[in-house]
Design a protein around this motif. Structure first.
Motif, mmCIF file in Angstrom:
data_model
loop_
_atom_site.group_PDB
_atom_site.id
_atom_site.type_symbol
_atom_site.label_atom_id
_atom_site.label_comp_id
_atom_site.label_asym_id
_atom_site.label_seq_id
_atom_site.Cartn_x
_atom_site.Cartn_y
_atom_site.Cartn_z
ATOM 1 N N ASP A 177 0.832 -1.207 0.000
ATOM 2 C CA ASP A 177 0.000 0.000 0.000
ATOM 3 C C ASP A 177 0.867 1.257 0.000
ATOM 4 O O ASP A 177 0.599 2.203 -0.739
ATOM 5 N N ALA A 178 1.896 1.277 0.855
ATOM 6 C CA ALA A 178 2.787 2.439 0.904
ATOM 7 C C ALA A 178 3.526 2.591 -0.427
ATOM 8 O O ALA A 178 3.714 3.712 -0.917
ATOM 9 N N PHE A 179 3.929 1.470 -1.021
ATOM 10 C CA PHE A 179 4.606 1.501 -2.315
ATOM 11 C C PHE A 179 3.728 2.171 -3.365
ATOM 12 O O PHE A 179 4.164 3.082 -4.081
ATOM 13 N N ARG A 180 2.455 1.744 -3.452
ATOM 14 C CA ARG A 180 1.533 2.321 -4.430
ATOM 15 C C ARG A 180 1.263 3.793 -4.139
ATOM 16 O O ARG A 180 1.187 4.630 -5.048
ATOM 17 N N SER A 181 1.120 4.116 -2.868
ATOM 18 C CA SER A 181 0.870 5.512 -2.484
ATOM 19 C C SER A 181 2.054 6.399 -2.861
ATOM 20 O O SER A 181 1.880 7.535 -3.316
ATOM 21 N N LEU A 182 3.259 5.874 -2.680
ATOM 22 C CA LEU A 182 4.452 6.639 -3.031
ATOM 23 C C LEU A 182 4.567 6.835 -4.541
ATOM 24 O O LEU A 182 4.913 7.929 -5.005
ATOM 25 N N LEU A 183 4.270 5.788 -5.311
ATOM 26 C CA LEU A 183 4.291 5.933 -6.768
ATOM 27 C C LEU A 183 3.335 7.037 -7.199
ATOM 28 O O LEU A 183 3.679 7.889 -8.036
ATOM 29 N N ASP A 184 2.126 7.046 -6.631
ATOM 30 C CA ASP A 184 1.120 8.054 -6.978
ATOM 31 C C ASP A 184 1.561 9.451 -6.551
ATOM 32 O O ASP A 184 1.418 10.422 -7.306
ATOM 33 N N ALA A 185 2.098 9.546 -5.331
ATOM 34 C CA ALA A 185 2.499 10.851 -4.797
ATOM 35 C C ALA A 185 3.643 11.448 -5.611
ATOM 36 O O ALA A 185 3.628 12.645 -5.940
ATOM 37 N N GLU A 187 4.339 10.706 -8.719
ATOM 38 C CA GLU A 187 3.801 10.994 -10.053
ATOM 39 C C GLU A 187 3.119 12.353 -10.078
ATOM 40 O O GLU A 187 3.261 13.131 -11.036
ATOM 41 N N ARG A 188 2.377 12.676 -9.020
ATOM 42 C CA ARG A 188 1.692 13.975 -8.948
ATOM 43 C C ARG A 188 2.687 15.136 -8.912
ATOM 44 O O ARG A 188 2.351 16.253 -9.299
ATOM 45 N N LEU A 189 3.895 14.860 -8.434
ATOM 46 C CA LEU A 189 4.921 15.899 -8.390
ATOM 47 C C LEU A 189 5.755 15.933 -9.672
ATOM 48 O O LEU A 189 6.711 16.703 -9.770
ATOM 49 N N GLY A 190 5.396 15.100 -10.626
ATOM 50 C CA GLY A 190 6.156 15.048 -11.874
ATOM 51 C C GLY A 190 7.445 14.254 -11.746
ATOM 52 O O GLY A 190 8.405 14.481 -12.494
ATOM 53 N N ILE A 191 7.466 13.315 -10.785
ATOM 54 C CA ILE A 191 8.639 12.460 -10.569
ATOM 55 C C ILE A 191 8.222 11.008 -10.794
ATOM 56 O O ILE A 191 7.833 10.307 -9.854
ATOM 57 N N PRO A 192 8.258 10.525 -12.023
ATOM 58 C CA PRO A 192 7.841 9.138 -12.267
ATOM 59 C C PRO A 192 8.839 8.140 -11.690
ATOM 60 O O PRO A 192 10.051 8.287 -11.852
ATOM 61 N N VAL A 193 8.318 7.144 -10.982
ATOM 62 C CA VAL A 193 9.151 6.064 -10.439
ATOM 63 C C VAL A 193 8.770 4.780 -11.174
ATOM 64 O O VAL A 193 7.605 4.384 -11.165
#
Length: 233
Positions: A177-185, A187-193
């Motif tokens: 869950d934290a992994f997915r939340s971090l990917l989304d967060a 991404e919203r900042l323009g930092i694709p992981v």
């Protein structure tokens, strides 16, 4: 555009709450960011993801505690210069420790190592993440990232970049869950992981480890032996 000029330009725009930052606030935030860059990174250019993260957190003080802040998702924080961090400041050292030559040799060795390891983030357990820069001519963007854990051990991070490291560490720790939340967060900042799994993360760590050369652990051990040798003279 230089980073601090970019920061100032952010404060001339409406915030996401529809209000303008005050001029005094701009000066204070700019000073806070400058102190971070000068103190933690010796005034060097920042890697892109750290630059973006620093800008948004400093640009909106409330964002630091916001659920959309990637750092807040995992209870991590930037190493602001007006706060204390146990592993960085060695505040845990007491009078008994100071009387122990082995402990103090290790502390001095870690302080030498910290000059080459540019720490920028503390995680929930007080472990630190930093850029390993044995050669000051190497741009931080090209430097390997290392953890310093609460046992005083240094080891290579799970990702090539700061954003990858935070996300992949959550995945390796079994927190999907934290992994997915971090990917989304991010991404919203323009930092694709990039997406990853444990197998690919560990394979990439193995590959990157072959490129590092001398590690913080090796350097610390050498400095420790040096300081111990001085005590025997």
């Amino acid at each position: 555009m230089k980073f601090l000029d970019w920061i100032k330009s952010l404060f001339s725009r409406p915030t996401r709450r529809g209000e303008l930052m005050q001029t005094e606030g701009t000066i204070l935030i700019g000073d806070k960011v400058k102190k971070f860059i000068d103190s933690r990174l010796d005034g060097q250019d920042l890697p892109k993801d750290l630059s973006t993260l620093l800008a948004v957190v400093a640009g909106d003080p409330e964002f630091e505690e916001d659920g959309n802040n990637p750092l807040n998702i995992i209870w991590a924080e930037l190493l602001w210069t007006d706060r204390k961090y146990p592993l960085l400041d060695h505040d845990y050292i007491n009078d008994v420790d100071r009387a122990n030559p082995d402990i103090m040799a290790n502390v001095r060795a870690m302080q030498d190592t910290d000059k080459k390891l540019k720490f920028v983030i503390q995680c929930e357990d007080t472990s630190l993440i930093g850029y390993w820069q044995p050669d000051p001519e190497t741009p931080l963007e090209q430097c390997a990232l290392f953890w310093l854990n609460t046992e005083g051990q240094y080891y290579l991070t799970e990702g090539k970049t700061l954003s990858e490291t935070l996300a992949y560490r959550a995945l390796v720790d079994g927190d999907e869950d934290a992994f997915r939340s971090l990917l989304d967060a991010f991404e919203r900042l323009g930092i694709p992981v990039p997406e990853a799994d444990e197998t690919s993360i560990f394979a990439d760590m193995e590959f990157r480890a072959t490129k590092v050369g001398e590690t913080p652990e090796n350097f610390r051990n050498q400095r420790y032996e040096y300081y111990r040798s001085l005590q025997k003279i």
